[in-house]
Design a protein around this motif. Structure first.
Motif, PDB file in Angstrom:
ATOM      1  N   ILE A   1       9.482  19.581   2.268  1.00 40.13           N
ATOM      2  CA  ILE A   1       8.487  20.188   3.154  1.00 40.13           C
ATOM      3  C   ILE A   1       8.309  19.301   4.378  1.00 40.13           C
ATOM      4  CG2 ILE A   1       6.530  19.057   2.020  1.00 40.13           C
ATOM      5  CD1 ILE A   1       4.916  21.604   2.549  1.00 40.13           C
ATOM      6  N   PRO A   2       8.167  19.884   5.562  1.00 40.33           N
ATOM      7  CA  PRO A   2       8.020  19.068   6.778  1.00 40.33           C
ATOM      8  C   PRO A   2       6.634  18.446   6.904  1.00 40.33           C
ATOM      9  CG  PRO A   2       7.884  21.398   7.308  1.00 40.33           C
ATOM     10  CD  PRO A   2       8.244  21.325   5.862  1.00 40.33           C
ATOM     11  N   GLU A   3       6.612  17.265   7.504  1.00 45.17           N
ATOM     12  CA  GLU A   3       5.371  16.541   7.725  1.00 45.17           C
ATOM     13  C   GLU A   3       5.410  15.892   9.111  1.00 45.17           C
ATOM     14  OE1 GLU A   3       4.223  14.803   3.333  1.00 45.17           O
ATOM     15  OE2 GLU A   3       5.624  13.635   4.547  1.00 45.17           O
ATOM     16  N   ILE A   4       4.283  15.360   9.518  1.00 42.46           N
ATOM     17  CA  ILE A   4       4.261  14.457  10.663  1.00 42.46           C
ATOM     18  C   ILE A   4       3.798  13.102  10.153  1.00 42.46           C
ATOM     19  CG2 ILE A   4       3.847  16.242  12.396  1.00 42.46           C
ATOM     20  CD1 ILE A   4       0.916  15.245  12.478  1.00 42.46           C
ATOM     21  N   CYS A   5       4.270  12.041  10.779  1.00 44.37           N
ATOM     22  CA  CYS A   5       3.893  10.689  10.390  1.00 44.37           C
ATOM     23  C   CYS A   5       3.196  10.029  11.571  1.00 44.37           C
ATOM     24  CB  CYS A   5       5.120   9.880   9.988  1.00 44.37           C
ATOM     25  SG  CYS A   5       6.047  10.603   8.627  1.00 44.37           S
ATOM     26  N   LEU A   6       1.998   9.551  11.350  1.00 42.26           N
ATOM     27  CA  LEU A   6       1.204   8.883  12.375  1.00 42.26           C
ATOM     28  C   LEU A   6       1.168   7.386  12.072  1.00 42.26           C
ATOM     29  CD1 LEU A   6      -0.856   8.983  14.781  1.00 42.26           C
ATOM     30  CD2 LEU A   6      -2.643   9.246  13.040  1.00 42.26           C
ATOM     31  N   ILE A   7       1.575   6.573  13.051  1.00 40.90           N
ATOM     32  CA  ILE A   7       1.619   5.117  12.883  1.00 40.90           C
ATOM     33  C   ILE A   7       0.730   4.469  13.942  1.00 40.90           C
ATOM     34  CG2 ILE A   7       3.099   3.071  12.903  1.00 40.90           C
ATOM     35  CD1 ILE A   7       5.440   4.916  12.146  1.00 40.90           C
ATOM     36  N   ASN A   8      -0.009   3.441  13.536  1.00 41.63           N
ATOM     37  CA  ASN A   8      -0.870   2.735  14.490  1.00 41.63           C
ATOM     38  C   ASN A   8      -1.182   1.337  13.954  1.00 41.63           C
ATOM     39  OD1 ASN A   8      -2.539   2.436  16.805  1.00 41.63           O
ATOM     40  ND2 ASN A   8      -4.354   2.896  15.573  1.00 41.63           N
ATOM     41  N   ALA A   9      -1.704   0.510  14.813  1.00 37.10           N
ATOM     42  CA  ALA A   9      -2.229  -0.802  14.439  1.00 37.10           C
ATOM     43  C   ALA A   9      -3.344  -1.135  15.411  1.00 37.10           C
ATOM     44  CB  ALA A   9      -1.128  -1.870  14.506  1.00 37.10           C
TER      45      ALA A   9
ATOM     46  N   TYR B   1       9.158  15.490   3.129  1.00 35.84           N
ATOM     47  CA  TYR B   1       8.784  15.011   1.810  1.00 35.84           C
ATOM     48  C   TYR B   1       9.596  15.781   0.782  1.00 35.84           C
ATOM     49  CZ  TYR B   1       6.163  14.307  -2.503  1.00 35.84           C
ATOM     50  OH  TYR B   1       5.828  14.022  -3.799  1.00 35.84           O
ATOM     51  N   ARG B   2      10.319  15.055  -0.047  1.00 33.75           N
ATOM     52  CA  ARG B   2      11.178  15.663  -1.061  1.00 33.75           C
ATOM     53  C   ARG B   2      10.637  15.270  -2.436  1.00 33.75           C
ATOM     54  NH1 ARG B   2      16.500  14.226  -3.324  1.00 33.75           N
ATOM     55  NH2 ARG B   2      17.658  16.147  -3.768  1.00 33.75           N
ATOM     56  N   PRO B   3      10.085  16.218  -3.194  1.00 30.71           N
ATOM     57  CA  PRO B   3       9.401  15.863  -4.442  1.00 30.71           C
ATOM     58  C   PRO B   3      10.308  15.318  -5.533  1.00 30.71           C
ATOM     59  CG  PRO B   3       9.598  18.245  -4.235  1.00 30.71           C
ATOM     60  CD  PRO B   3      10.021  17.661  -2.917  1.00 30.71           C
ATOM     61  N   LEU B   4      11.603  15.577  -5.474  1.00 31.46           N
ATOM     62  CA  LEU B   4      12.504  15.081  -6.506  1.00 31.46           C
ATOM     63  C   LEU B   4      12.477  13.563  -6.581  1.00 31.46           C
ATOM     64  CD1 LEU B   4      15.667  17.352  -6.150  1.00 31.46           C
ATOM     65  CD2 LEU B   4      14.012  17.340  -8.016  1.00 31.46           C
ATOM     66  N   CYS B   5      12.498  12.911  -5.412  1.00 35.80           N
ATOM     67  CA  CYS B   5      12.520  11.450  -5.407  1.00 35.80           C
ATOM     68  C   CYS B   5      11.240  10.870  -4.812  1.00 35.80           C
ATOM     69  CB  CYS B   5      13.734  10.941  -4.625  1.00 35.80           C
ATOM     70  SG  CYS B   5      13.760  11.434  -2.896  1.00 35.80           S
ATOM     71  N   THR B   6      10.368  11.724  -4.284  1.00 37.02           N
ATOM     72  CA  THR B   6       9.098  11.346  -3.646  1.00 37.02           C
ATOM     73  C   THR B   6       9.285  10.354  -2.510  1.00 37.02           C
ATOM     74  OG1 THR B   6       8.549   9.504  -5.156  1.00 37.02           O
ATOM     75  CG2 THR B   6       7.855  11.717  -5.814  1.00 37.02           C
ATOM     76  N   ASN B   7      10.490  10.289  -1.959  1.00 33.93           N
ATOM     77  CA  ASN B   7      10.726   9.416  -0.809  1.00 33.93           C
ATOM     78  C   ASN B   7      10.348  10.143   0.467  1.00 33.93           C
ATOM     79  OD1 ASN B   7      11.621   7.236  -2.181  1.00 33.93           O
ATOM     80  ND2 ASN B   7      13.754   7.427  -1.621  1.00 33.93           N
ATOM     81  N   GLY B   8       9.738   9.429   1.388  1.00 29.74           N
ATOM     82  CA  GLY B   8       9.407  10.027   2.676  1.00 29.74           C
ATOM     83  C   GLY B   8      10.572   9.877   3.628  1.00 29.74           C
ATOM     84  N   LEU B   9      11.285  10.959   3.889  1.00 31.18           N
ATOM     85  CA  LEU B   9      12.366  10.923   4.852  1.00 31.18           C
ATOM     86  C   LEU B   9      11.778  11.023   6.253  1.00 31.18           C
ATOM     87  CD1 LEU B   9      14.723  13.542   3.125  1.00 31.18           C
ATOM     88  CD2 LEU B   9      14.558  11.106   2.672  1.00 31.18           C
ATOM     89  N   LEU B  10      12.401  10.367   7.203  1.00 38.21           N
ATOM     90  CA  LEU B  10      11.990  10.479   8.594  1.00 38.21           C
ATOM     91  C   LEU B  10      13.146  11.030   9.401  1.00 38.21           C
ATOM     92  CD1 LEU B  10      10.052   7.126   9.146  1.00 38.21           C
ATOM     93  CD2 LEU B  10       9.101   9.400   8.826  1.00 38.21           C
ATOM     94  N   CYS B  11      12.858  11.965  10.287  1.00 39.79           N
ATOM     95  CA  CYS B  11      13.902  12.627  11.073  1.00 39.79           C
ATOM     96  C   CYS B  11      13.754  12.242  12.535  1.00 39.79           C
ATOM     97  CB  CYS B  11      13.781  14.139  10.950  1.00 39.79           C
ATOM     98  SG  CYS B  11      13.461  14.721   9.289  1.00 39.79           S
TER      99      CYS B  11
END
Length: 278
Positions: A102-110, A124-134
């Motif tokens: 499923i597609p997501e957005i990733c917000l990064i800040n400091a 987000y791929r539930p099989l491995c629960t790894n967050g892929l970034l495109c």
């Protein structure tokens, strides 16, 4: 002092077929820097402090909900309140699924002056629960400086990325249809190994093809998509066992640093795209 609260903004009962929303308590526990009340003393006088909680509130109002969050571990003596952090969000009414993710957005800040607000497209791929970034060229990688319009700019950027999800879906579908030979998979594994350990002075003594090992039957297919996912999981999650030069049994480490997570993830995605286009 900033007294902004998200306690009533996040709906804890919200769920999705691929996961659920993080509660306010979970966000505070995983990423306390989101709720910083001020900027680090290290920031320049021109730095405009707008905490991530305020930006997150605007994203909630725009129809997003947080699905995951992480924060870089602070070095000894440094305040975790200002650490780099990343929140992954999904649109509440998102109906688009891309093969098995499923597609997501990733917000990064400091809040220490080391990072502008960044937005990336994620999967987000539930099989491995790894967050892929495109990341494809300049697409889906938006940097927003800390300035007076940052809240509106982040929301606009998030909507801009979600409008391109179908383009990412086209690539994912094509990757799932592309069969790789054993030689092509091995070549990709060597590329993934070089990406993963590009900043490591002494690389672990195992053959790159070990990163191709499937951790579940569903990932064993020889497609570009499944090969990419196996390599991404091996690179980011670690857990690969091998003998060190002193013959001690050791395991590769999980990537917890957000900068490295983004670097490795995006480089692997771009490598997969180049194979697809070859």
């Amino acid at each position: 002092m900033n007294t902004f609260s998200l306690s009533e903004a996040i709906a804890p009962e919200y769920s999705h077929a691929f996961g659920r929303t993080l509660t306010i308590d979970e966000l505070r526990n995983r990423t306390p820097a989101v709720f910083a009340g001020n900027a680090s003393a290290r920031t320049k006088p021109t730095y405009r402090f707008i905490n991530t909680a305020e930006v997150l509130q605007a994203l909630l109002n725009a129809g997003f909900q947080p699905s995951a969050a992480q924060q870089t571990r602070s070095r000894s003596g440094s305040d975790p309140t200002y650490a780099r952090h990343m929140i992954r969000l999904r649109r509440v009414r998102e109906s688009l699924t891309l093969v098995d993710c499923i597609p997501e957005i990733c917000l990064i800040n400091a809040h220490d002056g080391t990072s502008a607000y960044q937005l990336l497209a994620g999967l987000y791929r539930p099989l491995c629960t790894n967050g892929l970034l495109c990341r494809m060229g300049d697409f889906a990688a938006i940097r927003i400086p800390h300035r007076s319009t940052v809240v509106a700019d982040v929301v606009a950027g998030a909507l801009q990325i979600t409008a391109q999800f179908e383009q990412i879906g086209t690539r994912v579908t094509a990757m799932a249809a592309r069969i790789l030979t054993d030689e092509q998979q091995l070549a990709f594994a060597h590329t993934a190994y070089a990406i993963r350990y590009a900043k490591v002075e002494t690389r672990p003594a195992f053959a790159p093809e070990k990163m191709l090992e499937a951790r579940r039957a569903a990932d064993a297919a020889p497609t570009l998509w499944h090969t990419f996912n196996r390599l991404q999981e091996s690179a980011l999650t670690g857990g690969l066992s091998y003998r060190s030069r002193t013959q001690r049994l050791v395991r590769t480490r999980r990537i917890r640093n957000i900068r490295e997570d983004v670097r490795i993830n995006t480089a692997l995605w771009q490598s997969a795209c180049r194979i697809l286009e070859s």
